[in-house]
Design a protein around this motif. Structure first.
Motif, PDB file in Angstrom:
ATOM      1  N   GLU A 168      31.211  34.512  38.687  1.00 37.58           N
ATOM      2  CA  GLU A 168      31.443  35.711  39.490  1.00 37.58           C
ATOM      3  C   GLU A 168      32.937  35.922  39.700  1.00 37.58           C
ATOM      4  O   GLU A 168      33.672  34.975  39.951  1.00 37.58           O
ATOM      5  CB  GLU A 168      30.763  35.582  40.853  1.00 37.58           C
ATOM      6  N   LYS A 169      33.339  37.185  39.582  1.00 37.97           N
ATOM      7  CA  LYS A 169      34.733  37.539  39.852  1.00 37.97           C
ATOM      8  C   LYS A 169      34.777  38.969  40.351  1.00 37.97           C
ATOM      9  O   LYS A 169      33.834  39.743  40.164  1.00 37.97           O
ATOM     10  CB  LYS A 169      35.594  37.362  38.601  1.00 37.97           C
ATOM     11  N   ASN A 170      35.884  39.297  40.979  1.00 34.92           N
ATOM     12  CA  ASN A 170      36.084  40.645  41.491  1.00 34.92           C
ATOM     13  C   ASN A 170      36.802  41.449  40.412  1.00 34.92           C
ATOM     14  O   ASN A 170      37.915  41.119  40.018  1.00 34.92           O
ATOM     15  CB  ASN A 170      36.921  40.579  42.776  1.00 34.92           C
ATOM     16  N   ASN A 171      36.154  42.473  39.923  1.00 30.22           N
ATOM     17  CA  ASN A 171      36.718  43.308  38.870  1.00 30.22           C
ATOM     18  C   ASN A 171      36.868  44.728  39.417  1.00 30.22           C
ATOM     19  O   ASN A 171      35.902  45.472  39.476  1.00 30.22           O
ATOM     20  CB  ASN A 171      35.814  43.269  37.635  1.00 30.22           C
ATOM     21  N   TYR A 172      38.090  45.048  39.851  1.00 32.32           N
ATOM     22  CA  TYR A 172      38.368  46.378  40.404  1.00 32.32           C
ATOM     23  C   TYR A 172      37.414  46.732  41.538  1.00 32.32           C
ATOM     24  O   TYR A 172      36.850  47.817  41.609  1.00 32.32           O
ATOM     25  CB  TYR A 172      38.342  47.449  39.312  1.00 32.32           C
ATOM     26  N   GLY A 173      37.200  45.749  42.447  1.00 29.09           N
ATOM     27  CA  GLY A 173      36.400  45.997  43.632  1.00 29.09           C
ATOM     28  C   GLY A 173      34.915  45.736  43.470  1.00 29.09           C
ATOM     29  O   GLY A 173      34.159  45.820  44.434  1.00 29.09           O
ATOM     30  N   ARG A 174      34.474  45.440  42.255  1.00 26.34           N
ATOM     31  CA  ARG A 174      33.055  45.130  42.011  1.00 26.34           C
ATOM     32  C   ARG A 174      32.923  43.650  41.672  1.00 26.34           C
ATOM     33  O   ARG A 174      33.737  43.108  40.927  1.00 26.34           O
ATOM     34  CB  ARG A 174      32.515  45.940  40.832  1.00 26.34           C
ATOM     35  N   ILE A 175      31.878  43.020  42.180  1.00 31.31           N
ATOM     36  CA  ILE A 175      31.598  41.632  41.825  1.00 31.31           C
ATOM     37  C   ILE A 175      30.781  41.648  40.538  1.00 31.31           C
ATOM     38  O   ILE A 175      29.709  42.246  40.470  1.00 31.31           O
ATOM     39  CB  ILE A 175      30.828  40.900  42.947  1.00 31.31           C
ATOM     40  N   VAL A 176      31.342  41.032  39.501  1.00 26.52           N
ATOM     41  CA  VAL A 176      30.678  40.969  38.195  1.00 26.52           C
ATOM     42  C   VAL A 176      30.723  39.529  37.710  1.00 26.52           C
ATOM     43  O   VAL A 176      31.474  38.702  38.223  1.00 26.52           O
ATOM     44  CB  VAL A 176      31.378  41.888  37.160  1.00 26.52           C
ATOM     45  N   GLU A 177      29.921  39.239  36.699  1.00 26.22           N
ATOM     46  CA  GLU A 177      29.966  37.927  36.063  1.00 26.22           C
ATOM     47  C   GLU A 177      30.734  38.075  34.759  1.00 26.22           C
ATOM     48  O   GLU A 177      30.470  38.984  33.968  1.00 26.22           O
ATOM     49  CB  GLU A 177      28.557  37.393  35.801  1.00 26.22           C
ATOM     50  N   GLY A 178      31.708  37.212  34.550  1.00 28.20           N
ATOM     51  CA  GLY A 178      32.503  37.295  33.340  1.00 28.20           C
ATOM     52  C   GLY A 178      33.493  36.155  33.235  1.00 28.20           C
ATOM     53  O   GLY A 178      33.440  35.188  33.999  1.00 28.20           O
ATOM     54  N   VAL A 179      34.413  36.284  32.291  1.00 27.55           N
ATOM     55  CA  VAL A 179      35.426  35.265  32.045  1.00 27.55           C
ATOM     56  C   VAL A 179      36.459  35.298  33.167  1.00 27.55           C
ATOM     57  O   VAL A 179      36.941  36.360  33.552  1.00 27.55           O
ATOM     58  CB  VAL A 179      36.106  35.496  30.678  1.00 27.55           C
ATOM     59  N   ILE A 180      36.766  34.132  33.684  1.00 29.86           N
ATOM     60  CA  ILE A 180      37.797  33.968  34.701  1.00 29.86           C
ATOM     61  C   ILE A 180      39.008  33.366  33.986  1.00 29.86           C
ATOM     62  O   ILE A 180      38.950  32.228  33.503  1.00 29.86           O
ATOM     63  CB  ILE A 180      37.299  33.047  35.839  1.00 29.86           C
TER      64      ILE A 180
END
Length: 157
Positions: A111-123
């Motif tokens: 989980e990471k914050n991507n432009y204000g949205r919590i998404v699952e992706g590469v950190i």
């Protein structure tokens, strides 16, 4: 979404075997007795990842002179990594981890914050691994711009 692994200095670095941009097998075990900088980036040929990869390219000689081997890891295909390496003259190994298994082992996917949205992706993360295969430094959620310069300062290179 699952809990993310957090690696700390002193822990053993998770072993892996992946293909590089030339289709050659690369394993962490091949680097036993050597120091490794393992960096995880989201996607080849995107602006931030290109900046980071080129910063590592431009720092390869001083890093290697100080005994470090640079390895980049992404979820991109071997073919895309080859195009990336050719386009930007990246001469260090770029490793393909399409299922993100190695990313997850290093806590570089979750989980990471991507432009204000919590998404699952590469950190975006970098790990410095010592000669004994242990984590010397674990830098997670780093910014692409200026990261390599800060890393070189940390390592006194």
């Amino acid at each position: 979404m699952t809990d993310r692994v957090v690696l700390e200095p002193g822990q053993e670095a998770p072993d892996f075997t992946l293909l590089d941009q030339d289709g050659n097998t690369r394993a962490l075990a091949q680097y036993q007795g050597k120091r490794v900088i393992l960096f995880f980036y989201p996607e080849a040929m995107t602006p931030g990842c290109t900046t980071e990869a080129c910063d590592f390219r431009d720092s390869t000689l001083p890093l290697e002179a100080d005994g470090y081997h640079v390895l980049g890891v992404s979820r991109d295909s071997v073919e895309k990594l080859r195009r990336f390496a050719d386009r930007d003259a990246l001469e260090y190994p770029l490793l393909s981890d399409p299922d993100a298994a190695v990313h997850r082992a290093y806590g570089a996917f979750g989980e990471k914050n991507n432009y204000g949205r919590i998404v699952e992706g590469v950190i975006r993360s970098t790990f410095v691994i010592d000669e004994q295969g242990r984590i010397a430094h674990a830098l997670t959620n780093v910014k692409a711009t200026g990261h390599v310069a800060r890393l070189r300062k940390l390592l006194d290179v």
